[in-house]
Design a protein around this motif. Structure first.
Motif, PDB file in Angstrom:
ATOM      1  N   ALA A  58       0.833  -1.208   0.000  1.00 14.87           N
ATOM      2  CA  ALA A  58       0.000   0.000   0.000  1.00 14.87           C
ATOM      3  C   ALA A  58       0.866   1.255   0.000  1.00 14.87           C
ATOM      4  CB  ALA A  58      -0.938   0.006   1.199  1.00 14.87           C
ATOM      5  N   ASP A  59       1.994   1.221   0.691  1.00 15.43           N
ATOM      6  CA  ASP A  59       2.906   2.368   0.678  1.00 15.43           C
ATOM      7  C   ASP A  59       3.449   2.608  -0.722  1.00 15.43           C
ATOM      8  OD1 ASP A  59       2.719   2.749   3.482  1.00 15.43           O
ATOM      9  OD2 ASP A  59       4.333   1.281   3.821  1.00 15.43           O
ATOM     10  N   VAL A  60       3.789   1.527  -1.428  1.00 19.15           N
ATOM     11  CA  VAL A  60       4.317   1.656  -2.790  1.00 19.15           C
ATOM     12  C   VAL A  60       3.253   2.246  -3.709  1.00 19.15           C
ATOM     13  CG1 VAL A  60       5.259   0.403  -4.771  1.00 19.15           C
ATOM     14  CG2 VAL A  60       5.996  -0.199  -2.445  1.00 19.15           C
ATOM     15  N   VAL A  61       2.029   1.784  -3.566  1.00 14.96           N
ATOM     16  CA  VAL A  61       0.939   2.333  -4.376  1.00 14.96           C
ATOM     17  C   VAL A  61       0.722   3.806  -4.035  1.00 14.96           C
ATOM     18  CG1 VAL A  61      -1.545   2.226  -4.853  1.00 14.96           C
ATOM     19  CG2 VAL A  61      -0.182   0.119  -4.772  1.00 14.96           C
ATOM     20  N   ASP A  62       0.625   4.110  -2.746  1.00 16.55           N
ATOM     21  CA  ASP A  62       0.354   5.482  -2.314  1.00 16.55           C
ATOM     22  C   ASP A  62       1.495   6.440  -2.658  1.00 16.55           C
ATOM     23  OD1 ASP A  62      -2.014   4.556  -1.245  1.00 16.55           O
ATOM     24  OD2 ASP A  62      -1.324   4.614   0.842  1.00 16.55           O
ATOM     25  N   GLY A  63       2.717   6.008  -2.470  1.00 11.32           N
ATOM     26  CA  GLY A  63       3.854   6.904  -2.618  1.00 11.32           C
ATOM     27  C   GLY A  63       4.468   6.955  -3.997  1.00 11.32           C
TER      28      GLY A  63
ATOM     29  N   ALA B 296       2.065  11.311 -17.776  1.00 13.36           N
ATOM     30  CA  ALA B 296       2.827  11.245 -16.521  1.00 13.36           C
ATOM     31  C   ALA B 296       4.069  12.119 -16.658  1.00 13.36           C
ATOM     32  CB  ALA B 296       3.210   9.812 -16.195  1.00 13.36           C
ATOM     33  N   ASP B 297       4.743  12.000 -17.784  1.00 14.36           N
ATOM     34  CA  ASP B 297       5.863  12.860 -18.172  1.00 14.36           C
ATOM     35  C   ASP B 297       6.698  13.342 -16.980  1.00 14.36           C
ATOM     36  OD1 ASP B 297       7.490  14.137 -19.988  1.00 14.36           O
ATOM     37  OD2 ASP B 297       6.336  15.997 -19.927  1.00 14.36           O
ATOM     38  N   LEU B 298       7.142  12.405 -16.161  1.00  9.15           N
ATOM     39  CA  LEU B 298       7.964  12.757 -15.014  1.00  9.15           C
ATOM     40  C   LEU B 298       9.435  12.740 -15.394  1.00  9.15           C
ATOM     41  CD1 LEU B 298       6.234  10.708 -12.197  1.00  9.15           C
ATOM     42  CD2 LEU B 298       6.306  13.182 -12.390  1.00  9.15           C
ATOM     43  N   ALA B 299      10.142  13.754 -14.999  1.00 12.00           N
ATOM     44  CA  ALA B 299      11.588  13.813 -15.207  1.00 12.00           C
ATOM     45  C   ALA B 299      12.254  12.800 -14.286  1.00 12.00           C
ATOM     46  CB  ALA B 299      12.095  15.221 -14.907  1.00 12.00           C
ATOM     47  N   PRO B 300      13.434  12.342 -14.641  1.00 11.85           N
ATOM     48  CA  PRO B 300      14.156  11.413 -13.760  1.00 11.85           C
ATOM     49  C   PRO B 300      14.300  11.943 -12.324  1.00 11.85           C
ATOM     50  CG  PRO B 300      15.222  11.487 -15.894  1.00 11.85           C
ATOM     51  CD  PRO B 300      14.150  12.551 -15.905  1.00 11.85           C
ATOM     52  N   ALA B 301      14.464  13.234 -12.174  1.00  6.89           N
ATOM     53  CA  ALA B 301      14.585  13.812 -10.822  1.00  6.89           C
ATOM     54  C   ALA B 301      13.275  13.666 -10.048  1.00  6.89           C
ATOM     55  CB  ALA B 301      14.990  15.283 -10.900  1.00  6.89           C
ATOM     56  N   ASP B 302      12.139  13.762 -10.735  1.00  6.10           N
ATOM     57  CA  ASP B 302      10.840  13.586 -10.073  1.00  6.10           C
ATOM     58  C   ASP B 302      10.656  12.137  -9.626  1.00  6.10           C
ATOM     59  OD1 ASP B 302      10.088  16.265 -10.469  1.00  6.10           O
ATOM     60  OD2 ASP B 302       9.335  15.803 -12.479  1.00  6.10           O
ATOM     61  N   VAL B 303      11.049  11.201 -10.478  1.00  5.92           N
ATOM     62  CA  VAL B 303      10.973   9.786 -10.128  1.00  5.92           C
ATOM     63  C   VAL B 303      11.876   9.514  -8.925  1.00  5.92           C
ATOM     64  CG1 VAL B 303      11.509   7.437 -10.908  1.00  5.92           C
ATOM     65  CG2 VAL B 303      10.305   9.008 -12.439  1.00  5.92           C
ATOM     66  N   ALA B 304      13.082  10.068  -8.960  1.00  6.68           N
ATOM     67  CA  ALA B 304      14.027   9.877  -7.849  1.00  6.68           C
ATOM     68  C   ALA B 304      13.454  10.427  -6.544  1.00  6.68           C
ATOM     69  CB  ALA B 304      15.363  10.542  -8.170  1.00  6.68           C
ATOM     70  N   ARG B 305      12.779  11.553  -6.606  1.00  8.81           N
ATOM     71  CA  ARG B 305      12.179  12.155  -5.415  1.00  8.81           C
ATOM     72  C   ARG B 305      11.086  11.248  -4.839  1.00  8.81           C
ATOM     73  NH1 ARG B 305       7.730  14.663  -5.396  1.00  8.81           N
ATOM     74  NH2 ARG B 305       7.828  15.264  -7.572  1.00  8.81           N
ATOM     75  N   LEU B 306      10.231  10.700  -5.694  1.00  8.95           N
ATOM     76  CA  LEU B 306       9.189   9.788  -5.216  1.00  8.95           C
ATOM     77  C   LEU B 306       9.809   8.562  -4.548  1.00  8.95           C
ATOM     78  CD1 LEU B 306       6.672   9.853  -8.216  1.00  8.95           C
ATOM     79  CD2 LEU B 306       6.384  10.933  -5.977  1.00  8.95           C
ATOM     80  N   VAL B 307      10.842   8.010  -5.176  1.00 12.62           N
ATOM     81  CA  VAL B 307      11.524   6.834  -4.624  1.00 12.62           C
ATOM     82  C   VAL B 307      12.196   7.193  -3.304  1.00 12.62           C
ATOM     83  CG1 VAL B 307      13.424   5.205  -4.992  1.00 12.62           C
ATOM     84  CG2 VAL B 307      11.791   5.669  -6.841  1.00 12.62           C
ATOM     85  N   ASP B 308      12.888   8.324  -3.257  1.00 16.40           N
ATOM     86  CA  ASP B 308      13.545   8.756  -2.014  1.00 16.40           C
ATOM     87  C   ASP B 308      12.536   8.895  -0.881  1.00 16.40           C
ATOM     88  OD1 ASP B 308      16.012   8.836  -3.253  1.00 16.40           O
ATOM     89  OD2 ASP B 308      16.027  11.028  -3.497  1.00 16.40           O
ATOM     90  N   ASN B 309      11.404   9.494  -1.167  1.00 15.13           N
ATOM     91  CA  ASN B 309      10.368   9.660  -0.140  1.00 15.13           C
ATOM     92  C   ASN B 309       9.890   8.311   0.392  1.00 15.13           C
ATOM     93  OD1 ASN B 309      10.484  12.446  -0.347  1.00 15.13           O
ATOM     94  ND2 ASN B 309       8.703  12.589  -1.688  1.00 15.13           N
TER      95      ASN B 309
END
Length: 187
Positions: A133-138, A153-166
């Motif tokens: 659920a955390d993976v889905v939510d975050g 979705a057009d997320l930049a690599p930095a945006d993806v990294a931020r989601l993963v870091d969080n």
């Protein structure tokens, strides 16, 4: 069965799938389909889960950050393809369908949830504080939400990294610390 559903979706769209047409195309009696799935929405969701599991496999290499990053990149690519929000739309349709409902929809997406759990399990202690659920939510929800609002979705690599870091930080924050161990979240 799934081939018949995919054919109906290709011709008429997922909102127009009927048990009768799927039964006629697959050579199965409608009662068999009703017993297994109950509603057209549940049948479409089952096909969507199969499709997303095949199109976007989750590989748990043991490196939590890399595995989550790969999953996020795959999700971004998936929702940006034509029909890419089909899985999300199938979940919503099944949950909103009174004959299917939330509990049955959750049962149908269980194979995807199990794959997310396997990814977390492969990461061992690094993922100890995280749930599917955390993976889905975050991770997945922000990608889908952005795509619904903007059309991509057009997320930049930095945006993806931020989601993963969080997400990684959330897991660390939930892990019990040894008394003399420094706080990994402290500045």
């Amino acid at each position: 069965m799934h081939d018949a559903v995919r054919a109906v979706i290709a011709e008429h769209g997922s909102a127009h799938v009927t048990i009768a047409e799927v039964a006629a195309r697959s050579g199965v009696h409608p009662a068999t389909i009703y017993r297994r799935w109950g509603t057209p929405a549940a049948l479409v969701l089952d096909v969507a889960v199969e499709h997303v599991n095949a199109a976007s496999p989750l590989v748990g290499t043991g490196d939590l950050r890399e595995d989550l990053s790969a999953y996020a990149r795959s999700a971004v690519e998936g929702v940006d393809r034509p029909g890419g929000l089909g899985f999300l739309r199938a979940i919503i349709a099944a949950v909103e369908d009174p004959g299917t409902g939330r509990d049955r929809a959750l049962q149908l997406i269980a194979p995807r949830v199990e794959r997310i759990q396997a990814l977390l399990d492969a990461a061992g202690p690094a993922a100890a504080g995280l749930t599917p659920a955390d993976v889905v939510d975050g991770l997945i929800a922000p990608i889908h939400y952005r795509s619904l609002l903007t059309g991509t979705a057009d997320l930049a690599p930095a945006d993806v990294a931020r989601l993963v870091d969080n997400l990684v930080l959330l897991g660390r924050a939930r892990q019990p610390r040894v008394r003399d161990e420094p706080d990994p979240l402290a500045g």
